[in-house]
Design a protein around this motif. Structure first.
Motif, mmCIF file in Angstrom:
data_model
loop_
_atom_site.group_PDB
_atom_site.id
_atom_site.type_symbol
_atom_site.label_atom_id
_atom_site.label_comp_id
_atom_site.label_asym_id
_atom_site.label_seq_id
_atom_site.Cartn_x
_atom_site.Cartn_y
_atom_site.Cartn_z
ATOM 1 N N THR A 23 0.883 -1.286 0.145
ATOM 2 C CA THR A 23 -0.185 0.136 0.006
ATOM 3 C C THR A 23 0.653 1.149 -0.055
ATOM 4 N N GLY A 24 2.124 1.204 0.379
ATOM 5 C CA GLY A 24 3.137 2.221 0.368
ATOM 6 C C GLY A 24 2.974 2.949 1.846
ATOM 7 N N THR A 25 1.918 2.858 2.729
ATOM 8 C CA THR A 25 1.924 3.274 4.101
ATOM 9 C C THR A 25 3.218 2.999 4.820
ATOM 10 N N PRO A 26 3.963 3.674 5.559
ATOM 11 C CA PRO A 26 5.225 3.378 6.188
ATOM 12 C C PRO A 26 4.859 2.099 7.214
ATOM 13 N N THR A 27 5.517 1.427 7.406
ATOM 14 C CA THR A 27 5.312 0.195 8.157
ATOM 15 C C THR A 27 6.217 -0.319 8.924
ATOM 16 N N ILE A 28 6.103 -0.618 10.226
ATOM 17 C CA ILE A 28 6.787 -1.076 11.476
ATOM 18 C C ILE A 28 6.460 -2.452 11.659
ATOM 19 N N VAL A 29 7.438 -3.267 11.708
ATOM 20 C CA VAL A 29 7.169 -4.709 12.340
ATOM 21 C C VAL A 29 7.547 -4.809 13.808
ATOM 22 N N VAL A 30 6.658 -5.164 14.628
ATOM 23 C CA VAL A 30 6.993 -5.770 15.782
ATOM 24 C C VAL A 30 6.716 -7.260 15.844
ATOM 25 N N LEU A 31 7.771 -7.970 16.486
ATOM 26 C CA LEU A 31 7.684 -9.288 16.458
ATOM 27 C C LEU A 31 7.704 -9.842 18.044
ATOM 28 N N VAL A 32 6.451 -10.501 18.351
ATOM 29 C CA VAL A 32 6.350 -11.024 19.562
ATOM 30 C C VAL A 32 6.277 -12.535 19.709
ATOM 31 N N GLN A 33 7.500 -12.953 20.213
ATOM 32 C CA GLN A 33 7.741 -14.309 19.851
ATOM 33 C C GLN A 33 8.570 -15.066 21.067
ATOM 34 N N GLY A 34 8.616 -16.529 21.091
ATOM 35 C CA GLY A 34 9.291 -17.040 21.962
ATOM 36 C C GLY A 34 10.565 -17.816 21.548
ATOM 37 N N ARG A 35 10.733 -17.482 20.622
ATOM 38 C CA ARG A 35 12.320 -18.113 19.601
ATOM 39 C C ARG A 35 12.496 -17.085 18.565
ATOM 40 N N PRO A 36 13.802 -16.970 18.311
ATOM 41 C CA PRO A 36 14.388 -16.081 17.067
ATOM 42 C C PRO A 36 13.554 -16.792 15.776
ATOM 43 N N HIS A 37 12.850 -15.932 15.135
ATOM 44 C CA HIS A 37 12.302 -16.525 13.919
ATOM 45 C C HIS A 37 13.395 -16.020 12.728
ATOM 46 N N ALA A 38 13.198 -16.783 11.505
ATOM 47 C CA ALA A 38 14.023 -16.494 10.490
ATOM 48 C C ALA A 38 13.220 -15.327 9.627
ATOM 49 N N ILE A 39 13.872 -14.152 9.535
ATOM 50 C CA ILE A 39 12.954 -12.833 8.729
ATOM 51 C C ILE A 39 13.792 -12.325 8.077
ATOM 52 N N PRO A 40 14.436 -13.003 6.700
ATOM 53 C CA PRO A 40 15.307 -12.243 5.809
ATOM 54 C C PRO A 40 14.543 -11.318 4.928
ATOM 55 N N TRP A 41 13.266 -11.422 4.401
ATOM 56 C CA TRP A 41 12.472 -10.831 3.754
ATOM 57 C C TRP A 41 12.380 -9.435 4.601
ATOM 58 N N ILE A 42 11.956 -9.730 5.656
ATOM 59 C CA ILE A 42 11.480 -8.417 6.553
ATOM 60 C C ILE A 42 12.427 -7.605 7.012
ATOM 61 N N ALA A 43 13.790 -8.170 7.129
ATOM 62 C CA ALA A 43 14.832 -7.595 7.449
ATOM 63 C C ALA A 43 15.320 -6.584 6.100
ATOM 64 N N GLU A 44 15.175 -7.248 4.993
ATOM 65 C CA GLU A 44 15.599 -6.411 3.822
ATOM 66 C C GLU A 44 14.517 -5.183 3.408
ATOM 67 N N HIS A 45 13.026 -5.341 3.921
ATOM 68 C CA HIS A 45 12.275 -4.640 3.164
ATOM 69 C C HIS A 45 11.412 -3.775 4.274
ATOM 70 N N ALA A 46 11.439 -3.994 5.427
ATOM 71 C CA ALA A 46 10.725 -3.329 6.556
ATOM 72 C C ALA A 46 11.430 -2.144 6.749
ATOM 73 N N SER A 47 10.875 -0.831 7.078
ATOM 74 C CA SER A 47 11.456 0.298 7.660
ATOM 75 C C SER A 47 11.772 0.354 8.948
ATOM 76 N N ALA A 48 11.210 -0.640 9.710
ATOM 77 C CA ALA A 48 11.757 -0.852 11.081
ATOM 78 C C ALA A 48 11.333 -1.908 11.855
ATOM 79 N N ILE A 49 12.149 -2.559 12.576
ATOM 80 C CA ILE A 49 11.750 -3.832 13.095
ATOM 81 C C ILE A 49 12.028 -3.720 14.604
ATOM 82 N N LEU A 50 11.161 -4.156 15.565
ATOM 83 C CA LEU A 50 11.397 -4.353 17.091
ATOM 84 C C LEU A 50 10.796 -6.063 17.264
ATOM 85 N N SER A 51 12.018 -6.410 18.184
ATOM 86 C CA SER A 51 11.831 -7.957 18.755
ATOM 87 C C SER A 51 11.522 -7.645 20.011
ATOM 88 N N ALA A 52 10.213 -8.318 20.479
ATOM 89 C CA ALA A 52 9.796 -7.903 21.817
ATOM 90 C C ALA A 52 9.736 -9.340 22.676
#
Length: 760
Positions: A542-571
Motif C-alpha cells: 500500500t506504500g504506507t510506512p510500516t513498522i514490524v513488531v515481533l512478539v515471539q518465544g524463539r528467534p524467527h528467520a526473517i530475511p525478507w522482513i529485514a530487507e524490506h521493512a522500515s523498522a523492526i522491534l523484537s519484543a
C-alpha cells in the motif's frame, strides 16, 4: 529472622535426629512428589476443603515430602478462576495442608510446596514477567534480581517454598519449543542472570532462607538446550568439553551463589539419561563442584528409565544410586521401599536423599513456623514497576530507517496482526489464566499512549491459520492510515482442545489453535507461520510506512522482513505489561536498550547459527548461503549513538601463578553518548583465545556492563579478567590457565576496540 553462627550445626543435628527416628516407609514418603497439587483441594461455596485423595496419600506414606503445583492454573490442570485458589485463599489452603499433616502423621514433618515460576508464578492473579529470552535481552542482572525478589515475595506470601525456575538451559537450536525458557545461547550471560535469580529469590547466602524469600529449583541440568534436531528431550550429542564449556557454567555460578536445589533434565548425554547419570549428578555436580543441595526429577522422567531397567524397582534404584533425591509424579519412586527390600539399592542411599529434603525444610524454617501468615501483603505497585521496566529493557530494536520514534500527533494509526491484541500470545508457556484487565496488549498500549490519534485494529490473519479472509480488511485499513504497526510472531498459548501428556507437555496440536512454541512444540521451519509474511507484504504494498513488531518465544528467520521493512522491534514474550512497554518504545518515551541474547538466523537450513562457534580452518559459508547469522548475538540499536575511545590495559602480561593468586587484567574504555537522547548502552567484552592446547571459539563473551548515559555524557567503564574467565578445560581434561596470548574486543558486535593480552 535472625540466626546465630551455631545454628548450622544445630540444623545438621536436628536432621540426623529426625532421620534416625524415621521408618523406611516415612523416608520413601519424603522423597516422593507424586500428587498433582490441584487434586488435593476442592473449592466450595464457603471456602476450601481437602480431598480424600490427599488424605489417602498422607496415610499411605505417613506424610508428604513435597507437593507440586497447589496453585497451578492452566488448560492442562483445568484450574481457573471458578475452581482455583484465589489470591486471598493461598495462605488458607497451605495452612490447611500443614495442619492436616501435622495432626495425622506420627512425626508431623511439614510439607514443601513447589510451584512453577518460569516467568512469574503459574498461579491465579500472579505477576507474569517477560520470558527468559526477554530477560536475556535486558542484559541487566541487577534489574532481574529485583524482579525475582518481587516474584519470590508474592509466591512465598501464598505459602509456597520451592520455585521451579528455568535458568540452566543454553539455547543452541531455536527450533526447540522451549527456547523461550533460555536466557541466552551464551553461558556467560546466562550465568550472570542465574546469579541474579538466586540473589533475588533466596536472598544473601546463609543457613536459613529469610522471610519473604524461597528456594529456587534451577532447571534443567544439563544440556537440554542442545537436543538433536531441536527436538524436546532429544539426546544431546556432545562431548564432555562442549558440556563443560557451554552448559555447566550457569550451574557453577549458581553453586557459588548458594544454590540449594536443581532439576535434572529429560535428555541423555552420550547415551546416559541425566536422571541416571551418576558421573554428572554425583561426581561433577556434588564431588567436583561442591553442590550440597537436592536434585529433583522432572515430571514423569523416572518412568522413562523403565525402558532401561525393565522394572520400576530397578529404575528407582538406578535413579537413587545416581543422585536423584526427589521424584515428580512418576510411578517409580513409590517402589523404593520394595527396591531396598530387594537389595537393589541401600537404605544409606535413601538416607542421603531424605537428609537433603529435610535440610531444605529446616532451611525454610518449616519446623519452627510451618504456617504462612495470611496478613503478609506484597508491594504490588513496586512489583508492577519492576515488571514494566523489565519489559521495556527486553525490547530489541533490530532496524530503523528513521521512522522511529513515531510522533504522537498522527491522525490515523493502523494496528494490524495476530499478536496485536491477543493477550495470551505475549505471555508464553507456563502461564495461568488471566483476567482481561491484567494484561496490556500492544493495541491497548498504543491506544492509551497516542490519545490524539485515531487508532484502528485489524487482526489480518492468525499465527498458523491459512484463512485469507482477514487480509483484505487489514490492507484497506493500512491504505487509509498514516502508519501501519504490524505485530507478528508466535504463540505459546495453550488451548483446551490440545492433548497433554502426563507431564503437562503438549502431545500434539489439533490444527485449530495457534500454538507454535512452548514445551513439546518444536518446529523444523523458523519462518513465521501461516499467512503472516503474506499479510505484511500486502500491507507494505500500500506504500504506507510500516513498522514490524515481533512478539515471539524463539528467534524467527526473517530475511525478507529485514530487507524490506522500515523498522523492526523484537519484543519476545514481554509479559503482562508488554503492550505498554512496546508502545513507549515506538513513540520514544523509552529509548530501546535491549540486545540480542541469541543470534537470529537467516534460515533453519543454516543452523547452528550461534556466535561462539569453534575456530578452525574449515569453510564457514555454504555454497548457496552465508554461514553468518542475519542479526548477531549482542546486537541492538538505540535512538542515540555511542562512541568508544581510549581503550587501555593496566598490565598486558601477567604470569599464570599471579592470576591463580587473584591478580586480574584490568581493561578500561571511555564510552560517550554522541546523540541527542539519553539512553542505556551495553558494553560487551569478548575474548579471542590463541595458542591453546584445544581449539578455541572464534570469540567468547567474558564481560558486559549496562550503562546509562545522558546525551553528550562520557563514562569510564572498567572490566576485569581473572582465572575464572581465562581458564580452559584443557587437553588433559582439567581446568587450567595455559600460557597463551589472546585478543579482546570491547564495544558491541558492530563497533569495537581491541587489544592483546598475555599469560606468561
Amino acid at each position: 529472622m535472625v540466626h546465630s553462627e551455631t545454628e548450622h550445626d544445630i540444623t545438621v543435628d536436628q536432621v540426623e535426629t529426625l532421620l534416625a527416628n524415621m521408618t523406611l516407609k516415612e523416608k520413601v514418603g519424603q522423597v516422593n512428589q507424586k500428587l498433582y497439587g490441584w487434586e488435593v483441594y476442592r473449592k466450595t461455596e464457603t471456602g476450601y476443603e481437602l480431598t480424600e485423595k490427599f488424605k489417602e496419600h498422607v496415610q499411605q506414606w505417613d506424610g508428604i515430602g513435597v507437593l507440586y503445583g497447589l496453585y497451578r492454573s492452566d488448560p492442562w490442570s483445568a484450574v481457573n478462576f471458578e475452581n482455583g485458589i484465589d489470591e486471598d485463599g493461598g495462605a488458607e489452603v497451605a495452612n490447611m495442608i500443614q495442619q492436616y499433616v501435622k495432626k495425622h502423621t506420627r512425626l508431623g514433618i511439614p510439607v514443601l510446596l513447589s510451584e512453577e515460576c518460569s516467568h512469574g508464578h503459574q498461579g491465579l492473579n500472579s505477576t507474569i514477567t517477560p520470558v527468559n529470552l526477554g530477560i536475556g535481552a535486558t542484559w541487566n542482572p541487577q534489574l532481574h534480581e529485583e524482579l525475582m525478589s518481587a516474584v519470590a515475595e508474592e509466591v512465598r506470601a501464598k505459602g509456597a517454598h520451592l520455585a521451579l525456575v528455568s535458568t540452566l538451559d543454553i539455547l543452541r537450536d531455536p527450533r526447540w519449543g522451549r527456547s523461550e525458557e533460555c536466557f541466552s545461547e551464551d553461558p556467560y550471560l546466562a550465568s550472570r542472570l542465574t546469579e541474579a535469580v538466586l540473589k533475588g529469590m533466596q536472598g544473601p547466602q546463609s543457613d536459613f532462607i529469610p522471610d519473604g524469600k524461597m528456594i529456587a529449583v534451577l532447571k534443567h541440568f544439563a544440556a537440554q538446550g542442545n537436543g538433536t534436531g531441536g527436538k524436546n528431550a532429544a539426546p544431546a550429542s556432545i562431548g564432555e568439553r562442549e558440556l563443560r564449556e557451554i552448559h555447566l557454567p550457569p550451574m557453577i555460578a549458581a553453586i557459588q551463589s548458594g544454590a540449594l536445589a536443581c532439576m535434572a533434565a529429560y535428555n541423555e548425554i552420550d547415551g546416559i539419561p541425566c536422571h541416571a547419570n551418576g558421573y554428572l549428578l554425583n561426581h561433577i555436580l556434588r564431588e567436583e563442584f561442591g553442590f550440597k543441595g537436592a536434585v529433583m526429577a522432572d515430571g514423569c522422567a523416572l518412568d522413562n528409565l523403565v525402558a532401561l531397567t525393565q522394572s520400576r524397582e530397578k529404575a528407582a534404584a538406578l535413579a537413587l544410586e545416581n543422585g536423584v533425591d526427589i521424584s515428580l509424579w512418576d510411578d517409580v519412586y513409590p517402589t523404593l521401599e520394595k527396591a531396598i527390600e530387594m537389595d537393589l539399592v541401600s537404605e544409606d542411599k535413601l538416607n542421603e536423599a531424605v537428609r537433603r529434603v529435610l535440610t531444605l525444610k529446616f532451611k525454610m524454617g518449616l519446623f519452627d513456623a510451618p504456617y504462612v501468615k495470611a496478613e503478609h501483603l506484597q508491594n504490588k505497585e513496586q512489583a508492577r514497576k519492576i515488571n514494566l521496566e523489565s519489559a521495556r529493557q527486553s525490547i530489541v530494536l533490530l532496524k530503523n530507517e528513521g521512522i522511529l520514534p513515531l510522533k504522537k500527533d498522527m491522525k490515523k494509526i493502523a494496528v494490524i496482526g495476530p499478536n496485536a491484541d491477543a493477550i495470551y500470545n505475549q505471555l508464553g508457556d507456563y502461564t495461568p489464566f488471566q483476567r482481561e484487565d491484567s494484561v496490556i496488549s500492544v493495541l491497548k498500549g498504543i491506544t492509551t499512549l497516542a490519545k490524539e490519534a485515531e487508532v484502528a485494529y485489524e487482526k489480518g490473519c492468525g499465527i498458523r491459520s491459512g484463512d485469507l479472509h482477514g487480509i483484505e480488511k487489514a490492507v484497506q485499513l493500512a491504505e487509509n492510515s498514516d502508519v501501519a504497526i504490524v505485530v507478528l510472531g508466535g504463540s505459546s498459548a495453550r488451548d483446551f482442545d490440545a492433548q497433554f501428556d502426563l507431564n503437562g507437555a503438549v502431545v500434539n496440536t489439533t490444527g485449530e489453535e495457534e500454538m507454535d512454541c512452548g514445551e513439546n512444540v518444536d518446529v523444523a521451519n523458523l519462518e513465521l507461520g501461516g499467512l503472516q509474511l503474506q499479510l505484511l507484504q500486502k500491507v507494505m504494498e500500500t506504500g504506507t510506512p510500516t513498522i514490524v513488531v515481533l512478539v515471539q518465544g524463539r528467534p524467527h528467520a526473517i530475511p525478507w522482513i529485514a530487507e524490506h521493512a522500515s523498522a523492526i522491534l523484537s519484543a519476545w514474550y514481554p509479559g503482562q505489561l508488554g503492550g505498554q512497554a512496546i508502545a513507549e518504545v515506538l513513540f520514544g518515551d523509552i529509548n530501546p536498550s535491549g540486545r540480542l541474547p541469541v543470534s537470529i538466523p537467516r534460515s533453519s537450513m543454516q543452523l547452528p547459527a550461534f556466535y561462539n562457534y569453534k575456530e578452525g580452518g574449515y569453510k564457514k559459508d555454504y555454497f548457496d548461503m552465508t554461514g553468518h547469522a542475519l542479526y548477531p548475538f549482542g546486537f541492538g540499536l538505540s535512538y542515540t549513538k555511542f562512541n568508544y575511545e581510549n581503550l587501555r590495559v593496566t598490565n598486558q602480561t601477567i604470569p599464570s601463578h599471579q592470576l591463580l593468586a587473584g591478580e586480574k587484567f584490568r581493561i578500561t574504555i571511555d564510552v560517550t553518548n554522541t546523540g541527542k537522547m539519553d539512553g542505556f548502552d551495553v558494553i560487551q567484552l569478548y575474548l579471542k583465545g590463541k595458542g591453546s592446547s584445544i581449539t578455541r571459539r572464534v570469540k567468547e563473551l567474558k564481560g558486559f556492563k549496562k550503562v546509562w548515559l545522558s546525551a553528550g555524557e562520557t563514562k569510564e567503564v572498567t572490566f576485569e579478567l581473572g582465572t575464572e574467565e581465562l581458564q580452559v578445560f584443557g587437553s588433559q581434561n582439567t581446568y587450567l590457565l595455559e600460557q597463551e596470548w589472546f585478543g579482546i574486543e570491547v564495544g558491541n558486535p558492530v563497533t569495537s576496540m581491541g587489544a592483546d593480552l598475555n599469560i606468561s
